[in-house]
Design an enzyme around this catalytic site. Structure first.
Site, PDB file in Angstrom:
ATOM      1  CE1 TYR A   1      28.016  41.491  40.938  1.00 55.28           C
ATOM      2  CE2 TYR A   1      29.363  39.715  40.055  1.00 55.28           C
ATOM      3  CZ  TYR A   1      29.252  40.893  40.772  1.00 55.28           C
ATOM      4  OH  TYR A   1      30.367  41.460  41.324  1.00 55.28           O
TER       5      TYR A   1
ATOM      6  CG  ASN B   1      26.934  48.218  49.326  1.00 52.79           C
ATOM      7  OD1 ASN B   1      26.407  48.994  50.116  1.00 52.79           O
ATOM      8  ND2 ASN B   1      27.333  47.011  49.693  1.00 52.79           N
TER       9      ASN B   1
ATOM     10  CB  CYS C   1      28.531  44.211  47.709  1.00 47.04           C
ATOM     11  SG  CYS C   1      29.758  45.293  48.437  1.00 47.04           S
ATOM     12  CG  HIS C   2      31.944  40.572  51.413  1.00 52.41           C
ATOM     13  ND1 HIS C   2      31.208  41.463  52.164  1.00 52.41           N
ATOM     14  CD2 HIS C   2      31.962  39.408  52.106  1.00 52.41           C
ATOM     15  CE1 HIS C   2      30.792  40.866  53.269  1.00 52.41           C
ATOM     16  NE2 HIS C   2      31.233  39.608  53.256  1.00 52.41           N
TER      17      HIS C   2
ATOM     18  CD  GLU D   1      30.740  36.651  55.419  1.00 54.56           C
ATOM     19  OE1 GLU D   1      29.883  35.894  54.891  1.00 54.56           O
ATOM     20  OE2 GLU D   1      30.660  37.884  55.381  1.00 54.56           O
TER      21      GLU D   1
END
Length: 153
Positions: free
Chosen positions: A89, A112, A120-121, A147
């Site tokens: 963050y 979001n 946002c993950h 990912e």
């Protein structure tokens, strides 16, 4: 508003759109208008399928996410976090030129309207640990795994 429900490895996803733009992605079946596929929803569905199968690293579907000016700036910064990497963050706050705004970034993250596509993950705690996620930590873990992003529990 057009809506489309699709299946995914993280469960059903409800896509919503207005005109030529994707406006929301919600976890679960939260349709209010029924299935009325539109070209933008079909495009988003196809790109999500490619993402979950490992064939897509960046989304190109046109988006119209409603929020405050600050929220939209945060969401734009999230889209700049490369596939397969995470940021804290504080990292996002620094990118925005507001190094003391990590909490505000977290609040914008939680609002979001188009998660997964606005990634946002990819935002984790300062030490790489998992922190809250609107869809739940199970879904966040699954998206990070897609990912190959390492995280601490």
């Amino acid at each position: 508003m057009n809506q489309l429900l699709i299946d995914s490895p993280i469960g059903p996803l409800t896509l919503s759109g207005e005109g030529e733009y994707l406006t929301a992605l919600a976890f679960g079946d939260v349709r209010t208008a029924g299935d009325r596929p539109s070209p933008v929803l079909e495009l988003a569905a196809g790109q999500l399928r490619e993402y979950f199968s490992g064939g897509r690293r960046q989304f190109t579907v046109p988006l119209a996410a409603e929020g405050t000016e600050f929220q939209r700036r945060v969401w734009a910064a999230l889209r700049e976090i490369p596939y397969g990497t995470a940021a804290s963050y504080k990292d996002v706050a620094i990118r925005l030129g507001k190094p003391g705004a990590a909490i505000a970034v977290g609040q914008a993250n939680s609002r979001n309207p188009i998660p997964v596509i606005i990634p946002c993950h990819r935002v984790v705690g300062a030490r790489g640990q998992l922190v809250g996620y609107t869809g739940g930590l199970r879904i966040k873990k699954a998206l990070l795994a897609v990912e190959g992003i390492p995280f601490r529990e």
